[in-house]
Write a protein that holds these residues in place. Structure first.
Motif, PDB file in Angstrom:
ATOM      1  N   ALA A  64      -2.442  -3.551   0.465  1.00  0.00           N
ATOM      2  CA  ALA A  64      -3.065  -2.228   0.318  1.00  0.00           C
ATOM      3  C   ALA A  64      -4.253  -2.289  -0.631  1.00  0.00           C
ATOM      4  O   ALA A  64      -5.298  -1.675  -0.383  1.00  0.00           O
ATOM      5  N   VAL A  65      -4.102  -3.022  -1.726  1.00  0.00           N
ATOM      6  CA  VAL A  65      -5.213  -3.178  -2.676  1.00  0.00           C
ATOM      7  C   VAL A  65      -6.362  -3.924  -2.016  1.00  0.00           C
ATOM      8  O   VAL A  65      -7.536  -3.607  -2.224  1.00  0.00           O
ATOM      9  N   PHE A  66      -6.030  -4.912  -1.172  1.00  0.00           N
ATOM     10  CA  PHE A  66      -7.060  -5.730  -0.519  1.00  0.00           C
ATOM     11  C   PHE A  66      -7.791  -4.945   0.572  1.00  0.00           C
ATOM     12  O   PHE A  66      -9.025  -4.946   0.637  1.00  0.00           O
ATOM     13  N   PHE A  67      -7.061  -4.252   1.452  1.00  0.00           N
ATOM     14  CA  PHE A  67      -7.678  -3.581   2.609  1.00  0.00           C
ATOM     15  C   PHE A  67      -8.275  -2.216   2.261  1.00  0.00           C
ATOM     16  O   PHE A  67      -9.325  -1.848   2.780  1.00  0.00           O
ATOM     17  N   PHE A  68      -7.578  -1.455   1.408  1.00  0.00           N
ATOM     18  CA  PHE A  68      -8.014  -0.093   1.116  1.00  0.00           C
ATOM     19  C   PHE A  68      -8.678   0.057  -0.252  1.00  0.00           C
ATOM     20  O   PHE A  68      -9.033   1.172  -0.648  1.00  0.00           O
ATOM     21  N   ARG A  69      -8.819  -1.071  -0.974  1.00  0.00           N
ATOM     22  CA  ARG A  69      -9.449  -1.049  -2.307  1.00  0.00           C
ATOM     23  C   ARG A  69      -8.777  -0.030  -3.232  1.00  0.00           C
ATOM     24  O   ARG A  69      -9.435   0.696  -3.980  1.00  0.00           O
ATOM     25  N   GLU A  70      -7.458   0.030  -3.158  1.00  0.00           N
ATOM     26  CA  GLU A  70      -6.727   0.967  -4.019  1.00  0.00           C
ATOM     27  C   GLU A  70      -6.717   0.473  -5.462  1.00  0.00           C
ATOM     28  O   GLU A  70      -6.750  -0.733  -5.720  1.00  0.00           O
ATOM     29  N   LYS A  71      -6.652   1.416  -6.377  1.00  0.00           N
ATOM     30  CA  LYS A  71      -6.611   1.064  -7.797  1.00  0.00           C
ATOM     31  C   LYS A  71      -5.268   0.416  -8.132  1.00  0.00           C
ATOM     32  O   LYS A  71      -4.241   0.759  -7.563  1.00  0.00           O
ATOM     33  N   PHE A  72      -5.319  -0.515  -9.084  1.00  0.00           N
ATOM     34  CA  PHE A  72      -4.081  -1.173  -9.513  1.00  0.00           C
ATOM     35  C   PHE A  72      -4.069  -1.202 -11.042  1.00  0.00           C
ATOM     36  O   PHE A  72      -4.435  -2.180 -11.683  1.00  0.00           O
ATOM     37  N   GLN A  73      -3.647  -0.051 -11.624  1.00  0.00           N
ATOM     38  CA  GLN A  73      -3.689   0.095 -13.065  1.00  0.00           C
ATOM     39  C   GLN A  73      -2.568  -0.664 -13.761  1.00  0.00           C
ATOM     40  O   GLN A  73      -1.744  -1.300 -13.128  1.00  0.00           O
ATOM     41  N   ALA A  74      -2.550  -0.536 -15.077  1.00  0.00           N
ATOM     42  CA  ALA A  74      -1.567  -1.247 -15.899  1.00  0.00           C
ATOM     43  C   ALA A  74      -0.140  -0.844 -15.534  1.00  0.00           C
ATOM     44  O   ALA A  74       0.765  -1.683 -15.528  1.00  0.00           O
ATOM     45  N   GLU A  75       0.067   0.467 -15.218  1.00  0.00           N
ATOM     46  CA  GLU A  75       1.421   0.912 -14.881  1.00  0.00           C
ATOM     47  C   GLU A  75       1.942   0.198 -13.630  1.00  0.00           C
ATOM     48  O   GLU A  75       3.104  -0.195 -13.552  1.00  0.00           O
ATOM     49  N   LYS A  76       1.057   0.035 -12.637  1.00  0.00           N
ATOM     50  CA  LYS A  76       1.474  -0.648 -11.419  1.00  0.00           C
ATOM     51  C   LYS A  76       1.756  -2.122 -11.688  1.00  0.00           C
ATOM     52  O   LYS A  76       2.666  -2.714 -11.105  1.00  0.00           O
ATOM     53  N   SER A  77       0.954  -2.726 -12.585  1.00  0.00           N
ATOM     54  CA  SER A  77       1.174  -4.133 -12.922  1.00  0.00           C
ATOM     55  C   SER A  77       2.540  -4.323 -13.573  1.00  0.00           C
ATOM     56  O   SER A  77       3.271  -5.260 -13.245  1.00  0.00           O
ATOM     57  N   ILE A  78       2.883  -3.423 -14.499  1.00  0.00           N
ATOM     58  CA  ILE A  78       4.187  -3.506 -15.168  1.00  0.00           C
ATOM     59  C   ILE A  78       5.308  -3.280 -14.158  1.00  0.00           C
ATOM     60  O   ILE A  78       6.327  -3.987 -14.153  1.00  0.00           O
ATOM     61  N   SER A  79       5.115  -2.286 -13.287  1.00  0.00           N
ATOM     62  CA  SER A  79       6.122  -1.989 -12.263  1.00  0.00           C
ATOM     63  C   SER A  79       6.307  -3.175 -11.330  1.00  0.00           C
ATOM     64  O   SER A  79       7.438  -3.535 -10.969  1.00  0.00           O
ATOM     65  N   LEU A  80       5.205  -3.814 -10.950  1.00  0.00           N
ATOM     66  CA  LEU A  80       5.275  -4.983 -10.075  1.00  0.00           C
ATOM     67  C   LEU A  80       6.004  -6.131 -10.767  1.00  0.00           C
ATOM     68  O   LEU A  80       6.826  -6.824 -10.156  1.00  0.00           O
TER      69      LEU A  80
END
Length: 343
Positions: A289-305
């Motif tokens: 999704a980040v690659f195809f739709f250029r969605e934001k990937f903030q710090a919260e998502k990084s921690i969640s991942l």
């Protein structure tokens, strides 16, 4: 043969689990607005199941009395109930994905594993280990972190209220499907007939057909059929209605892969294993999704991942240790049974 089924179901589950959210988001991103129609498409590809059922029928046909369908009334009624629940879940998920980025939606859905483990414990007596408990806690924390920061990745022209509603609708979809997975496994265990893969396909056909009819009623009530032609003309992708119908057709086909794969893994293993695979594949969906739709990937998502990855590693490490423990006594028992030959 069972190993082959596991491989096939893993492949189609990967295609459906990764491709389904992406192509659904593509629909909403390019002007699609009909939530009931999107829900309908998630199970509308069920006629595909008729092809493997036909091959199965031809393969087992030994006499003219061979029935085309093996399913009996109790399983048929159970499949109808599960189908209605699946139809509700389709709507909840489609509603959430209409207002959430795919990466956020996937992280929220990953909390489904915690609920699957909870329901599996009570419904099918799933055994818990410290590693499973650790995985469940970490995945739940990962989804909770996203709920604390809800303004960072709102879609364009989206209000705070729409984001919050989308978040909780997605969470509700995760909880409901987490209930459906052990329910399917419980249905298999309580069935008064032998569960074969052909029978699993028949159950899948019934429940998907019921879910599709449920969403069809929603489409009629919401007036979707009056808007679909205009929506196709105004679809932004490609500038023609052809692209709209291509997206619609592939949405139905790809989502059917998800449902076939998840139900197939319940047959081959368990509802918890199916939930584990679904959540593991969601990590790949987030990256795509980040690659195809250029969605934001903030710090919260990084921690969640990170927490999600930690949870998956914890689960699989626990499974490997458990398998090693069971193999060792078996090997010792086999050695003790060997005859002793005096030299």
């Amino acid at each position: 043969m069972k190993t082959g089924l596991v491989i096939i179901n893993c492949i189609i589950l990967a295609i459906g689990n990764c491709g389904g959210p992406l192509i659904t988001r593509l629909y909403f991103r390019n002007g699609g607005k009909r939530i009931w129609f999107s829900s309908f498409l998630q199970t509308a590809g069920c006629p595909i199941i008729l092809f493997p059922l036909l091959f199965s029928f031809l393969g087992r046909k030994e006499a003219t009395t061979t029935p085309f369908f093996l399913i009996k009334p109790p399983l048929f009624l159970a499949s109808i109930v599960i189908g209605l629940l699946t139809g509700v879940d389709n709507y909840l998920y489609a509603y959430g994905l209409a207002y959430l980025p795919v990466s956020t939606s996937s992280l929220v859905i990953s909390s489904q594993l915690a609920f699957t483990a909870f329901f599996a414990f009570f419904m099918v007596k799933q055994k818990f280990t410290p590693f499973i408990i650790n995985a469940v806690v970490l995945l739940t924390l990962g989804a909770g972190i996203l709920a604390l920061h809800t303004d960072g990745d709102k879609l364009a022209k989206e209000t705070h209220k729409e984001y919050i509603v989308g978040f909780f609708m997605t969470l509700a979809a995760a909880i409901l499907y987490a209930f459906v997975l052990p329910l399917v496994e419980l249905t298999h265990k309580k069935a008064r007939q032998r569960i074969s893969y052909t029978l699993v396909l028949e159950m899948q056909l019934v429940l998907c057909f019921v879910a599709t009819c449920f969403c069809l009623v929603g489409m009629l009530a919401d007036g979707d059929f009056k808007e679909l032609a205009r929506e196709a003309r105004d679809f932004k992708l490609g500038g023609s209605t052809t692209y709209y119908y291509v997206v619609v057709v592939f949405t139905a086909i790809i989502w059917q892969g998800f449902f076939l794969g998840s139900i197939g893994m319940i047959f081959c293993a368990s509802s918890l294993v199916s939930g584990i695979l679904i959540c593991a594949l969601l990590l790949l969906t987030e990256v795509l999704a980040v690659f195809f739709f250029r969605e934001k990937f903030q710090a919260e998502k990084s921690i969640s991942l990170f927490l999600s990855l930690w949870g998956f590693v914890s689960y699989f490490y626990g499974q490997i240790k458990a398998e090693n423990k069971t193999e060792t006594p078996d090997q010792e028992a086999q050695l003790s049974q060997l005859p002793v030959i005096d030299s």
